[in-house]
Design an enzyme around this catalytic site. Structure first.
Site, PDB file in Angstrom:
ATOM      1  N   GLY A  59      11.663  59.700  31.216  1.00 22.22           N
ATOM      2  CA  GLY A  59      12.913  58.893  31.359  1.00 22.22           C
ATOM      3  C   GLY A  59      13.817  59.129  30.071  1.00 22.22           C
ATOM      4  N   SER A  60      13.737  60.333  29.293  1.00 18.39           N
ATOM      5  CA  SER A  60      14.268  60.308  28.099  1.00 18.39           C
ATOM      6  C   SER A  60      15.966  60.747  28.140  1.00 18.39           C
ATOM      7  CB  SER A  60      13.652  61.507  27.249  1.00 18.39           C
ATOM      8  OG  SER A  60      13.750  62.922  27.871  1.00 18.39           O
ATOM      9  N   ASN A  61      16.174  61.476  29.232  1.00 16.06           N
ATOM     10  CA  ASN A  61      17.454  61.845  29.539  1.00 16.06           C
ATOM     11  C   ASN A  61      18.119  60.328  30.058  1.00 16.06           C
ATOM     12  OD1 ASN A  61      18.584  64.455  29.161  1.00 16.06           O
ATOM     13  ND2 ASN A  61      16.746  65.198  30.320  1.00 16.06           N
ATOM     14  N   HIS A  75      18.233  70.705  34.878  1.00 10.49           N
ATOM     15  CA  HIS A  75      17.152  71.444  35.015  1.00 10.49           C
ATOM     16  C   HIS A  75      16.915  72.053  33.771  1.00 10.49           C
ATOM     17  CE1 HIS A  75      14.053  73.891  37.248  1.00 10.49           C
ATOM     18  NE2 HIS A  75      14.672  74.858  36.662  1.00 10.49           N
ATOM     19  N   GLU A 115      19.632  69.101  26.508  1.00  7.93           N
ATOM     20  CA  GLU A 115      19.597  68.358  27.560  1.00  7.93           C
ATOM     21  C   GLU A 115      20.200  66.905  27.382  1.00  7.93           C
ATOM     22  OE1 GLU A 115      16.502  67.885  30.222  1.00  7.93           O
ATOM     23  OE2 GLU A 115      15.478  69.805  29.784  1.00  7.93           O
TER      24      GLU A 115
END
Length: 309
Positions: free
Chosen positions: A106-108, A203, A273
């Site tokens: 869950g870094s994003n 992605h 990202e």
């Protein structure tokens, strides 16, 4: 200079910077000590300059000041007109509610949540959806007090929701947008139809290359290196009924170096990202996504009506 004089000077400068913003925020709820109050009109703020020298104010905003307000306070004259437009735009836009879908660390998701808390994103994460209740993303949500729901239902997770139950739950949270952040399950058609043009995915390759079923995690970066491609990078796209085939909204390019390992390339792409997803969700919540006649989505540059990126 004595400390009392220094503090007085800082407070005076802070108030001078805040005065241009008071008409915009005078109706915002504030907290003074333990009691809630509303800011008085700007004309009554002259009394603050007459308070005792050793007085320490405890006034603070309930919500963090939006990024545009901060920028306007320190902007040079050449930029103040554009920033004023940004502030006025945000004042008329409702703060959005977001659902983030995760399957891994869950870094994003974390970068999006932090940007929301900082006021950069005009929205808040209202619920997290996961197919793996013990993953890092769901644990982070639990730590931050964000509700977590499980989806999809399967034999090993009988308490998870069906597509229709998930739609009902999201509507209970009044969710505006769905953000996939490392969610590995195919989004069902029922959800796509319930939230048209409102679901985003990120992605780790430059779609349409190296996308589709089975392309996730290090598998993507191994395939990029094996192909001899000289460039890679993240893609953010709207979600349809298939893996990675929705309309592309934004991309960012990084080089693929001659001696890259999949892990090194993955780290380089992931860094982009985190930045790109925040910028895109910022635009999404500020209603700066426009659609061309041919169905291609564009992002309008903040404060500029006819410029896009």
């Amino acid at each position: 200079m004595e400390s009392g004089q220094a503090n007085s000077g800082v407070e005076k400068m802070s108030m001078q910077l805040m005065i241009p913003l008071l008409p915009c925020i005078q109706s915002r709820a504030c907290v003074c000590g333990e009691e809630k109050m509303s800011l008085p009109p700007p004309s009554s703020f002259h009394y603050l300059s007459q308070r005792p020298q050793n007085y320490t104010p405890s006034l603070k905003l309930v919500n963090p000041m939006p990024k545009a307000f901060k920028a306007l306070a320190f902007a040079p004259d050449s930029e103040s007109g554009r920033l004023k437009n940004e502030v006025e735009e945000n004042l008329h836009i409702r703060r959005k509610k977001l659902a983030v879908f995760v399957s891994g660390g869950g870094s994003n998701f974390k970068s999006l949540h932090e940007a929301s808390l900082q006021g950069r994103i005009h929205g808040e994460v209202s619920v997290v959806v996961t197919d793996k209740p013990g993953c890092g993303g769901s644990e982070y949500a639990n730590e931050k007090g964000i509700p977590v729901v499980c989806f999809p239902r399967r034999s090993s997770l009988p308490t998870a929701l069906s597509p229709f139950d998930l739609i009902t739950r999201l509507r209970e949270f009044q969710v505006d947008f769905l953000l996939l952040a490392g969610f590995l399950k195919l989004v069902p058609v029922e959800l796509v139809q319930a939230y048209p043009r409102s679901i985003l995915n990120i992605h780790p390759s430059l779609l349409p290359s190296f996308g589709g079923k089975g392309y996730y995690g290090l598998k993507v970066h191994k395939a990029v290196i094996a192909s001899g491609a000289r460039y890679s990078g993240p893609t953010i796209h709207f979600v349809d009924e298939h893996f990675d085939t929705g309309r592309i909204l934004a991309q960012r390019v990084v080089p693929v170096l001659a001696k890259d390992t999949p892990e090194e390339l993955a780290a380089r792409v992931l860094h982009e990202e985190h930045q790109l997803y925040v910028e895109v969700v910022e635009a999404l919540c500020e209603e700066r996504i426009v659609w061309r006649n041919d169905g291609v989505p564009l992002i309008r540059i903040k404060g500029r009506q006819d410029e896009y990126w």
